[in-house]
Design a protein around this motif. Structure first.
Motif: not given
Lengths: 264, 360
Positions: B35-38, B299-304, B349-352, B354-360
């Protein structure tokens, strides 16, 4: 007043690979270690236990080069060594797996295993720093198999692994470079029961490969499950070093809390 | 030894149970990733369809217009490549627009000064054009790299946040550029041979700046994914302290990355001079917005720690397509900045999420 270690010092006939003698460390007026004594055999898992403030971490950090001792000496293979920073410890074959693991979570397990020591493709490509990803992947897989670490793929980002698997990657990195001593600081502190069991199994595996393991732990049942010997510290002093098979949980707790006196 | 055996049988169960958990996690992640990529493609496609439907026939959706869009995107692509490396280290470079401007101003001034006497150049004669062009290009690139180095050194030596350092150098470079140029355009355009060969020159049907951008893209993609430089960049952004402990020269890597961003800003200045024959502050005030927008939308994360060069290149088309479409629609092109601004916020916002989900 001296606290002596009980152990059967060289009754097994094994020379200690690492020895700390009378280590002292002050932080200002606070004495963190008065008399840290510790002997590590080359083929054991040695737990260091003690209440908070007993000096476990200080002792470990002196061995791993993070702190510099104010007194006493550290001997490696019977020779005094001066370890002034973690890099020197690493050169001497002493690697520490920190509690926070120090993994680059966005990179995969293979990349983490080789971080800072990447394999490059043959020249002229190596001049540009071309990574030999294939060789690194194969070696990483070999390393995981050697330690019986079960992860689906070494090309998976570390952040998608479970806590125990991450710990395993960190341990694999610590011993992949010919180190002889691995220090593990609270290796199971952040893990669930199953994950902890996996890490303990990994520690046995590391020992089976001839690498001595020092573990710091608060979890005595785990210490009893995996350690060969236990060194107890209380108020900056080494109170006792005991064979796990010769003691009981109650006795260790006694040493830790002072209910049992130092074995003099 | 019985203990050991028991332990290992337990362990197999443990791993089996874990495999299930991990594979489920990654499947969910993969779906989210898709979804993110597309969404970028869907958004870009939506933008194109919107402008196509809102503009007269044969004005927006034509080959020549798309070549023009690509030409205008070439500069943003260079800036976005540098910004991608910077953002992967969990930093930010707000100064690239200023670096581009000062590099272009100095490079253009040198080009004109070396082309001939003031009078000759004013009459449109450039007797020493070739030398002047070569030296001018070198000045742009050296100037850009030097400012990038300044950023990197200030960040690492003084231990200052990249956000503040580059905001400072943005002000410095903008101010100095105006001081050097007197706040006006050059007294004459850069040598026409420069414009003809590079700015308006074509090769295999595409403008030369587009080929230059494609070249840099390919090199940057290889550097990011296949070279130690790229790996260290990601490692530093993922876990700076951890990278330091493994023996990576973290500060040197950070300096190199900012110098690279400066080098690319200097290269973009060369393209800018070649395409527009002149350089002015007004046309570069939204460079940072466009470049950072391209990177985070891509799609590059601001969080590095993670990034994609190709994504940034695709993201770079959003501001230029918007600008181009709005101009054809006769709508004030200032809306472009509004659109890019909104899209950046949405992308982060989308990146955030996504990060929250993947860190769960």
């Amino acid at each position: 007043m001296t606290a002596l270690s009980v152990t059967t010092p060289n009754s097994s006939g094994v020379e200690p690979i690492l020895e700390a003698r009378n280590i002292q460390k002050h932080f200002g007026h606070v004495v963190a270690l008065r008399e840290g004594n510790f002997q590590l055999r080359p083929d054991e898992i040695h737990a260091i236990v003690g209440d908070n403030g007993a000096g476990k971490s200080t002792l470990i950090k002196i061995i791993s080069g993070v702190f510099h001792a104010d007194g006493g000496e550290v001997l490696l293979d019977g020779r005094p060594v001066s370890i002034t920073n973690p890099r020197e410890a690493r050169v001497l074959g002493i690697e520490t797996v920190y509690q926070d693991l120090a993994l680059a979570e966005h990179l995969d397990a293979a990349a983490n295993l080789f971080l800072g020591r990447e394999m490059l493709l043959p020249p002229p490509l190596s001049w540009f720093g071309f990574l030999d990803k294939k060789s690194m992947k194969q070696r990483a897989e070999g390393e995981m198999q050697r330690l019986k670490i079960g992860i689906q793929s070494v090309e998976q980002p570390v952040q998608s692994l479970s806590g125990g698997q991450r710990q395993a990657v960190a341990v694999a990195r610590a011993i992949a470079w010919g180190n002889r001593i691995v220090i593990m600081d609270e290796p199971t502190a952040a893990l669930g029961v199953r994950e902890s069991a996996m890490v303990l199994e990994l520690m046995r595996e590391v020992k089976n490969h001839g690498i001595a393991v020092i573990m710091i732990s608060h979890n005595l049942p785990e210490v009893f499950a995996v350690a060969d010997r236990i060194t107890v510290l209380r108020l900056g002093r080494t109170i006792a070093t005991i064979d796990t098979s010769d003691t009981s949980l109650e006795a260790v707790v006694g040493f830790m809390t002072g209910a049992l006196d130092a074995l003099v | 030894m019985a203990k050991g055996k028991m332990g290992s049988s337990v362990k197999h169960d443990v791993i089996a149970a874990e495999d299930v958990i991990t594979s489920e996690l990654t499947r969910g992640e993969r779906a989210l990733d898709l979804v993110w990529r597309s969404w970028l493609f869907i958004f870009l496609l939506g933008l194109i369809v919107f402008f196509w439907s809102q503009t007269p026939a044969n004005s927006f959706l034509t080959g020549s217009n798309f070549k023009l869009i690509a030409l205008n995107t070439s500069e943003v692509i260079l800036l976005a490549i540098g910004e991608t490396f910077v953002i992967v280290t969990a930093g930010i470079d707000l100064s690239i627009g200023g670096i581009l401007l000062i590099a272009g101003t100095c490079g253009g001034k040198v080009m004109l000064a070396l082309s001939g006497t003031h009078a000759q150049v004013q009459m449109g004669l450039y007797p020493h054009a070739t030398t002047a062009i070569c030296v001018g290009i070198a000045v742009c690139i050296v100037m850009g790299t030097a400012w990038g180095l300044v950023n990197g050194l200030l960040i690492t030596l003084l231990k200052l946040p990249p956000f503040i350092v580059t905001l400072g150098t943005l002000g410095i470079t903008f101010g100095l550029s105006d001081l050097i140029s007197g706040g006006t355009n050059f007294f004459a355009p850069v040598p026409p041979s420069f414009t003809d060969k590079i700015g308006n020159g074509t090769f295999l049907g595409l403008y030369v700046p587009i080929w230059i951008a494609i070249f840099f893209l390919i090199v940057a993609h290889i550097v990011y994914h296949h070279l130690r430089f790229g790996r260290y960049t990601a490692a530093v952004g993922s876990n700076e302290e951890g990278a330091r402990r493994t023996g990576i020269a973290v500060n040197r890597q950070i300096v190199k990355v900012y110098a690279l961003a400066g080098f690319l800003a200097g290269s973009a200045a060369v393209l800018d001079l070649a395409i527009f024959t002149n350089i002015s502050r007004a046309s570069h005030s939204s460079d940072n917005l466009n470049a950072i927008g391209a990177v985070v939308i891509g799609g590059t994360s601001l969080f590095g720690g993670v990034g994609t060069i190709i994504g940034s290149a695709i993201g770079a088309f959003i501001p230029t397509i918007a600008q181009n479409g709005l101009v054809i629609m006769n709508v004030p092109s200032f809306w472009q900045e509004v659109l890019v601004g909104v899209t950046i916020i949405f992308a982060v916002y989308l990146d955030q999420v996504r990060r929250r989900r993947s860190s769960k």
